[in-house]
Design a protein around this motif. Structure first.
Motif, short mmCIF file in Angstrom:
data_model
loop_
_atom_site.label_atom_id
_atom_site.label_comp_id
_atom_site.label_asym_id
_atom_site.label_seq_id
_atom_site.Cartn_x
_atom_site.Cartn_y
_atom_site.Cartn_z
N UNK A 273 0.83 -1.20 0.00
CA UNK A 273 0.00 0.00 0.00
C UNK A 273 0.87 1.26 0.00
N UNK A 274 0.40 2.33 -0.63
CA UNK A 274 1.26 3.49 -0.88
C UNK A 274 1.69 4.25 0.36
N UNK A 275 1.01 4.06 1.49
CA UNK A 275 1.42 4.79 2.70
C UNK A 275 2.41 4.00 3.55
N UNK A 276 2.85 2.84 3.04
CA UNK A 276 3.92 2.09 3.71
C UNK A 276 5.24 2.85 3.61
N UNK A 277 6.20 2.42 4.41
CA UNK A 277 7.54 3.01 4.36
C UNK A 277 8.55 1.97 4.85
N UNK A 278 9.77 2.07 4.36
CA UNK A 278 10.84 1.21 4.87
C UNK A 278 11.22 1.58 6.29
N UNK A 279 10.82 2.78 6.75
CA UNK A 279 11.32 3.30 8.03
C UNK A 279 10.30 3.27 9.16
N UNK A 280 9.12 2.71 8.92
CA UNK A 280 8.19 2.47 10.03
C UNK A 280 7.30 1.29 9.67
N UNK A 281 6.60 0.78 10.69
CA UNK A 281 5.75 -0.39 10.52
C UNK A 281 4.31 -0.01 10.23
N UNK A 282 3.67 -0.77 9.37
CA UNK A 282 2.22 -0.75 9.23
C UNK A 282 1.76 -2.20 9.31
N UNK A 283 0.62 -2.45 9.98
CA UNK A 283 0.25 -3.85 10.20
C UNK A 283 -1.22 -3.97 10.57
N UNK A 284 -1.73 -5.22 10.50
CA UNK A 284 -3.02 -5.64 11.02
C UNK A 284 -4.18 -4.84 10.43
N UNK A 285 -4.41 -4.96 9.13
CA UNK A 285 -5.48 -4.20 8.48
C UNK A 285 -6.87 -4.68 8.90
N UNK A 286 -7.82 -3.73 8.89
CA UNK A 286 -9.23 -4.03 9.17
C UNK A 286 -10.08 -3.11 8.31
N UNK A 287 -11.21 -3.61 7.83
CA UNK A 287 -12.08 -2.84 6.94
C UNK A 287 -13.34 -2.38 7.66
N UNK A 288 -13.79 -1.18 7.31
CA UNK A 288 -15.06 -0.68 7.81
C UNK A 288 -16.19 -1.45 7.13
N UNK A 289 -17.41 -1.44 7.70
CA UNK A 289 -18.52 -2.19 7.09
C UNK A 289 -18.79 -1.81 5.63
N UNK A 290 -18.61 -0.54 5.27
CA UNK A 290 -18.83 -0.14 3.88
C UNK A 290 -17.59 -0.30 3.00
N UNK A 291 -16.50 -0.79 3.60
CA UNK A 291 -15.23 -1.06 2.90
C UNK A 291 -14.62 0.18 2.26
N UNK A 292 -14.99 1.36 2.78
CA UNK A 292 -14.41 2.60 2.26
C UNK A 292 -13.30 3.14 3.14
N UNK A 293 -13.06 2.47 4.26
CA UNK A 293 -12.01 2.90 5.19
C UNK A 293 -11.22 1.69 5.64
N UNK A 294 -9.90 1.83 5.64
CA UNK A 294 -9.01 0.79 6.14
C UNK A 294 -8.40 1.27 7.45
N UNK A 295 -8.54 0.46 8.48
CA UNK A 295 -7.93 0.74 9.78
C UNK A 295 -6.69 -0.13 9.92
N UNK A 296 -5.69 0.37 10.65
CA UNK A 296 -4.46 -0.41 10.81
C UNK A 296 -3.65 0.14 11.99
N UNK A 297 -2.63 -0.61 12.37
CA UNK A 297 -1.72 -0.20 13.44
C UNK A 297 -0.40 0.24 12.82
N UNK A 298 0.25 1.24 13.45
CA UNK A 298 1.51 1.74 12.90
C UNK A 298 2.27 2.52 13.96
N UNK A 299 3.57 2.66 13.72
CA UNK A 299 4.40 3.57 14.52
C UNK A 299 4.95 4.69 13.62
N UNK A 300 4.18 5.04 12.60
CA UNK A 300 4.58 6.08 11.66
C UNK A 300 4.68 7.44 12.36
N UNK A 301 5.35 8.42 11.76
CA UNK A 301 5.40 9.76 12.35
C UNK A 301 4.01 10.28 12.68
N UNK A 302 3.88 10.90 13.86
CA UNK A 302 2.59 11.34 14.35
C UNK A 302 1.97 10.38 15.33
#
Length: 643
Positions: A273-302
């Motif tokens: 996915x385009x918001x990934x990075x070599x310098x932080x983790x993204x993981x454990x995707x989950x979809x909203x009921x309408x599948x228009x939003x993806x939730x996930x865990x990360x230690x990205x900036x912010x």
């Protein structure tokens, strides 16, 4: 001889110290490379020889903590705190969390209070202190599940499940028997792959098999989620694609979220996915009921804590929006991870930052219509334990689902459990009452009754029925304000604390008629809440704020042309009695003059200053009193002498 013995002892000590230093350096290098299992063995061998080192105890505690073996971590953190208390806040928090994991809640709370004091306000500590009755709350939320082994576990790590095509798809580190099966030095577990098992009508699982060779890599795959049409999968994998392994600036291969499509019954077209990075983790995707939003865990900036939950919009053109942090109501300075969004628009997630039993606990919050989150609730001790409990998923129609845990009694390192929810967490409370006249007890129909939240935001409005009854459906455990308004009556607002259990809360309210019912001898000033007519210090000229109150008296006199008043002015006991009597008399006469200038016939007004001669408390000369007590004696009275 003595020199020889001394030399021998010195040499032995030097050799032992050299050996200790070398072993420690080896362990440190293993620790820094996330080879925690190997580091543990080395550190413990050193500790068994009686050596003590704050750094060694830190690393031992951390190694067990990061592998979720909290009981063992507590042992080494105790050694660390016995040696020194000059530690970063994170160690205090980890120590408290591991103490909770072994059931020592009183000591854990003591450590939590200490870190909060030392830090000037640790966010996680403040959450515990703000919810001092968190154990009682967890107890009230317990006893709602029937739990059993999911039937797919091995002696290795099994976790992170989802449902797809009447199968449970899950993550496993089980030994497949393949030649050269690789292990991760962090956990001493094989790298994980996705497995599948058929489910019958009762959600009983068949024999697990590998899910799909096209998804599998030589590193970790985990935590998949599928779109409803079954044609798209999002999953977690180490930073590895098309035979290339990515690394961050320190040479560590992190984890990313990938997507694949089902084409001709084969999973292909794997992309990160385009918001990934070599310098932080993204993981454990989950979809909203309408599948228009993806939730996930990360230690990205912010990120607020060690890992946070984020959401990102999925656009119709297969692009993605900008990741948005879910904010500090969900995220803490600890770990938030493994989100799941139910069909009822609830977010379930694992956290060690919100008040829990130790390790990761599962929490839930309702996502309201504005996208904000309602109260964060620990779902109880059926699911949660002193260990790590996470990866909760729920079918809201059947109230069945799965979660993962390394709690005691399992088959492997992590295990998957099946559950049936026998009682919903949602608590039903009916808030109702009857509106009446405070003097006559007359039923007041068609009274507007407003329900406001604790911050006085309007939640709902109703009119009382022919019996004066109003009714609201409210959330348990919350504080509300009830505001009643009716023409001809003074409005009234009361705060209501709703119990945390299902039931009914009865909150009747009685309104006063607008205006005062007065008789001869009453103080007209009390009708308008006038306690004192204000003057400048040692002066008798009417101040602006005093004029506002006198306008109320003037209006009452104009509306009641036969009313007469005796205006009385009083002081406190400070200054001399003679001075106070003279000053108060001037002020009474000044008040009369103001009303006369406004058109009131002087024959309707009398007045006198009484100084300190009519104190209403014991604040006489020589008695020490507060400013508030003196204020009670500095008063103005407008006594009705005729109507």
């Amino acid at each position: 001889m003595r020199k020889t013995i001394f030399l021998h002892i010195l040499l032995t000590a030097f050799i032992s110290f050299t050996s200790y230093s070398q072993n420690t350096n080896i362990a440190n290098k293993k620790y820094e490379k996330y080879a925690y299992i190997d580091a543990i063995k080395t550190y413990e061998r050193i500790a068994e020889k009686g050596y003590k080192s704050a750094e060694m105890f830190k690393n031992l505690g951390n190694a067990y903590y990061l592998n979720s073996e909290f009981g063992k971590a507590a042992k080494w953190y105790t050694e660390l705190f016995d040696m020194t208390s000059e530690l970063d806040n994170e160690y205090y928090y980890r120590y408290a969390l591991t103490l909770r994991s072994i059931g020592d809640y009183s000591k854990a709370d003591m450590i939590t209070k200490k870190v909060n004091k030392l830090s000037g306000g640790d966010a996680r500590a403040e959450l515990y202190l703000k919810n001092e009755n968190y154990l009682e709350d967890i107890k009230q939320n317990s006893g709602r599940y029937k739990i059993e082994d999911a039937g797919v576990n091995s002696i290795y790590s099994d976790y992170g499940s989802t449902i797809y095509n009447n199968q449970i798809i899950f993550t496993s580190a089980r030994d497949t028997g393949s030649i050269g099966q690789r292990k991760h030095t962090w956990t001493d577990q094989h790298f994980t792959n996705l497995y599948a098992a058929n489910l019958d009508d009762d959600m009983n699982a068949g024999k697990p098999v590998k899910f799909d060779q096209n998804i599998k890599s030589k590193f970790n795959e985990s935590t998949p989620v599928f779109t409803k049409d079954g044609k798209t999968i999002y999953f977690t994998r180490n930073n590895y694609l098309e035979g290339k392994k990515g690394k961050d600036m320190y040479g560590v291969t992190l984890i990313k979220i990938y997507k694949a499509r089902l084409i001709n019954d084969k999973w292909s077209d794997i992309v990160e996915l385009p918001f990934n990075s070599n310098n932080y983790n993204t993981a454990h995707p989950a979809l909203s009921p309408d599948e228009k939003t993806l939730y996930f865990a990360s230690d990205m900036p912010g990120t607020i804590g060690q890992s946070d939950l984020f959401k990102v919009s999925i656009n119709d053109d297969d692009t993605y929006g900008k990741p948005i942090n879910l904010g500090n109501k969900i995220n803490t300075s600890g770990r938030e991870t493994f989100p799941f969004i139910s069909q009822e628009n609830e977010i379930y997630f694992a956290s060690d930052g919100h008040p829990g039993l130790g390790g990761l606990d599962v929490f839930v919050s309702k996502i309201n219509s504005t996208g904000d989150f309602d109260e964060i609730v620990n779902i109880g001790s059926d699911i949660n334990s002193p260990k790590d409990d996470f990866a909760y998923i729920l079918d809201t129609k059947t109230r069945t689902g799965f979660f993962s845990s390394n709690k005691d009694g399992g088959l492997g390192y992590d295990d998957i459990y099946k559950f049936t929810e026998t009682k919903k967490l949602s608590c039903d409370q009916i808030l109702s009452g009857q509106v009446t006249d405070v003097e006559t007890s007359e039923i007041l129909a068609n009274t507007k009754v407003s329900l406001l939240d604790s911050e006085l935001n309007l939640v709902a409005e109703v009119l009382s029925d022919e019996n004066g009854i109003y009714t609201f459906t409210v959330e348990c455990g919350k504080t509300y304000n009830i505001r009643a308004q009716k023409p001809g009556y003074n409005g009234k607002e009361e705060q209501i604390k709703v119990p945390k259990t299902s039931g009914k809360t009865y909150a009747p309210t009685a309104l006063e008629r607008a205006g005062c019912k007065v008789v001869v001898g009453d103080d007209l000033g009390k009708c308008f809440g006038i306690k004192m007519i204000y003057f400048d210090l040692d002066k008798s000229n009417i101040r602006a704020e005093a004029a506002i109150d006198l306008e109320k008296i003037l209006d009452a006199l104009n509306e009641n042309p036969t009313m007469t008043l005796d205006i009385r002015s009083h002081t406190d006991s400070r200054q001399t009695a003679k001075y106070n009597e003279s000053l108060s008399d001037r002020r009474a006469k000044s008040t009369i003059q103001w009303l006369v200038k406004k058109g009131v016939n002087a024959n309707r007004l009398t007045g006198k200053g009484y100084g300190e001669s009519q104190l209403i408390n014991n604040c006489s000369d020589g008695v020490k009193c507060s400013e508030e007590e003196h204020q009670m004696n500095r008063r103005s009275e407008f006594i009705i002498t005729a109507l």
